[in-house]
Design an enzyme around this catalytic site. Sequence first.
Site, mmCIF file in Angstrom:
data_model
loop_
_atom_site.group_PDB
_atom_site.id
_atom_site.type_symbol
_atom_site.label_atom_id
_atom_site.label_comp_id
_atom_site.label_asym_id
_atom_site.label_seq_id
_atom_site.Cartn_x
_atom_site.Cartn_y
_atom_site.Cartn_z
ATOM 1 C CE LYS A 113 -4.516 0.498 -0.110
ATOM 2 N NZ LYS A 113 -5.432 -0.408 -0.836
ATOM 3 C CG ASP A 153 -6.865 3.042 -1.735
ATOM 4 O OD1 ASP A 153 -7.309 3.800 -0.852
ATOM 5 O OD2 ASP A 153 -6.924 1.813 -1.664
#
Length: 423
Positions: A113, A153
């Site tokens: 991430k 995202d």
Amino acid sequence: MSMATRESSPQQSAWEMALSQLDNVAQLLRLDPNLHEVLRHPKRELTVHFPVKMDDGSIRVFTGHRIQHNTSLGPTKGGIRYSLDVDLDEVRALAMWMTWKCAVVGLPYGGAKGGVQVDPHALSQHELEGLTRRFATEVSLLIGPEGDIPAPDMGTNQQVMAWIMDTYSMHRGYTVTGVVTGKPAAVGGTLGRIEATGRGVTMATALACLKQGRSLQGSTVAVQGFGNVGSVAARLLARAGARVVAVSDVTGGCYNPNGLDLDVLEGYKLDQRPLTESTLGETVTNQELLELPVDILVPAATDRQITAANADRIQAKMVVEGANGPTTPEADQILYEKGILVLPDVLANAGGVIVSYFEWVQDLQAFFWSEDEVNGRLEQIMGRAFQEVWDAAERYRTNLRMGAYAVGVSRVAEATRIRGIYP
């Protein structure tokens, strides 16, 4: 068997929550303590501080992160978010959750991430491009089509991915489409990617209704978060015959037990008008929406929305997690005891990473599929993963989250064990 054994504090961070979930499933699986210790730690963490020239000529320094949690199953995969809430603990948790998510649905990936602490809406398009290209340059130490493949995202989109791909390609001297996924189709993206996460949420919901002998047709639905995931899920659930009675954005939302006109609400979203201005129904806060008397609740906004403080007031028969980490471990226990079925994020919202995997495969082969092929393969993988998670939950006499974690963690642990500890 109880579905949870460790408790956490009300102030628990996303990272503490992720560790608590791992610790619980490690106990359930009787996981080797040495493997458990390895899985509790991210493999790599990169923090960067980088300058960006703003439109007024000033220089601002931004902070960003890229974390790779585990590489036992393959290169890492995970989104990049732009948000003022981005910090190391949040990115660590999201990277760990991505590891389990990829393993649950059987993808040859580990979890990663990334994020930059910034309000993207406060930047001009030129400033956003400058920030993106500089951040991409800083994290190019880690990213690449064979090592770590970012995706969109919260706060990022197709255009941001295209800028990252172009920046990485400029450094290499040739076009590398496979360095990111979630790109526009014109530059190596795949058909079906934009709707993939919301489509996966809808597929998981339909499968759960089938298992419970309940019809999706006519079921009432509340969706917290009307971004890409929530708006697509709402539209596809409505198309499947459900009645969407409440939706919300960051300002709050609207509720009408007779159903909402999603086309009108999409117009509010496109015009960047708050849904609280809608006259389609009663105005509700995001917390009030969670507690509405509906059949299906889809928290698709952000993490830690359903907690020990409000879980007792949840009236939905089913919670389908469109967001990452919207339910805390204590709330999980409460919902489980109330008989509320929770479809966990690592299964329910895996449609995005599944179709990202399809995009990566297509980029590597330079051979692209039709949208029907993409959606058909997505349905196959979601169906298989759902059954495996359901079976694991029954085998361990626990809830679907622990069932999903049992599947994902055991796969990563087994790969780690077989590979051994280098050197």
